[in-house]
Design an enzyme around this catalytic site. Structure first.
Site, mmCIF file in Angstrom:
data_model
loop_
_atom_site.group_PDB
_atom_site.id
_atom_site.type_symbol
_atom_site.label_atom_id
_atom_site.label_comp_id
_atom_site.label_asym_id
_atom_site.label_seq_id
_atom_site.Cartn_x
_atom_site.Cartn_y
_atom_site.Cartn_z
ATOM 1 N N ASN A 46 0.804 -1.229 0.000
ATOM 2 C CA ASN A 46 0.000 0.000 0.000
ATOM 3 C C ASN A 46 0.837 1.278 0.000
ATOM 4 O O ASN A 46 0.296 2.368 0.049
ATOM 5 C CB ASN A 46 -0.987 0.004 1.170
ATOM 6 C CG ASN A 46 -0.298 -0.010 2.522
ATOM 7 O OD1 ASN A 46 0.873 -0.357 2.613
ATOM 8 N ND2 ASN A 46 -1.010 0.344 3.568
ATOM 9 N N CYS A 47 2.153 1.162 -0.088
ATOM 10 C CA CYS A 47 3.053 2.324 -0.115
ATOM 11 C C CYS A 47 3.033 2.954 -1.510
ATOM 12 O O CYS A 47 3.169 2.257 -2.521
ATOM 13 C CB CYS A 47 4.465 1.878 0.240
ATOM 14 S SG CYS A 47 5.731 3.122 -0.051
ATOM 15 N N GLY A 48 2.873 4.268 -1.577
ATOM 16 C CA GLY A 48 2.833 4.974 -2.851
ATOM 17 C C GLY A 48 4.081 4.781 -3.690
ATOM 18 O O GLY A 48 3.995 4.582 -4.909
ATOM 19 N N LYS B 64 4.093 1.302 -5.122
ATOM 20 C CA LYS B 64 3.120 1.226 -6.222
ATOM 21 C C LYS B 64 3.714 1.820 -7.494
ATOM 22 O O LYS B 64 3.552 1.261 -8.584
ATOM 23 C CB LYS B 64 1.829 1.960 -5.850
ATOM 24 C CG LYS B 64 0.990 1.224 -4.827
ATOM 25 C CD LYS B 64 -0.248 2.037 -4.490
ATOM 26 C CE LYS B 64 -1.058 1.359 -3.401
ATOM 27 N NZ LYS B 64 -2.234 2.148 -3.005
ATOM 28 N N ARG C 167 11.302 2.811 1.233
ATOM 29 C CA ARG C 167 10.761 1.914 0.226
ATOM 30 C C ARG C 167 10.740 2.584 -1.143
ATOM 31 O O ARG C 167 10.624 3.801 -1.213
ATOM 32 C CB ARG C 167 9.324 1.527 0.602
ATOM 33 C CG ARG C 167 9.218 0.925 1.970
ATOM 34 C CD ARG C 167 7.784 0.642 2.360
ATOM 35 N NE ARG C 167 6.974 1.820 2.580
ATOM 36 C CZ ARG C 167 6.816 2.428 3.752
ATOM 37 N NH1 ARG C 167 7.437 2.002 4.824
ATOM 38 N NH2 ARG C 167 6.036 3.481 3.870
#
Length: 116
Positions: free
Chosen positions: A10-12, A15, A93
């Site tokens: 769910n990390c932008g 993604k 990340r």
């Protein structure tokens, strides 16, 4: 070696990295370290390659939510690795590993240079 993307789904930034690989038809494996954890060896390798200051995510909610006494104790790779092992969300990340090069954080220009 197939590219491996380490992160949380769910990390932008994660993604964006996955979209880059999918849009460019580049095969990769995804390692969700929220579910699968991350090894001491991987953290040590990343800290040696990128510097612990670059691997520790001090901009995220996890860091901001830590007690100030905990933050003050993070002074070197050993203390940073222990924190990141216990709180995987404190790792910047995504982390990418491949034969073409390793990287930390999303950088589209660097990805283009390495993979296209």
């Amino acid at each position: 070696m197939k590219t491996k993307i380490y992160g949380i789904p769910n990390c932008g930034s994660v993604k964006k990295a996955r979209t880059f690989f999918e849009d460019n038809h580049i095969d990769y494996d995804f390692h969700d370290y929220k579910k699968l954890g991350v090894s001491q060896e991987s953290l040590e390798k990343w800290c040696n390659e990128f510097g612990w200051e670059n691997v520790l995510n001090r901009k995220g909610l996890t860091w901001r939510g830590l007690d100030e006494t905990v933050k003050i104790e993070i002074k070197d790779a050993i203390s940073a690795i222990k924190l990141m092992k216990d709180n995987t969300s404190a790792i910047k990340r995504p982390v990418l590993e491949s034969d073409k090069g390793n990287s930390v954080g999303f950088d589209e220009k660097q990805y283009e240079k390495l993979y296209l």
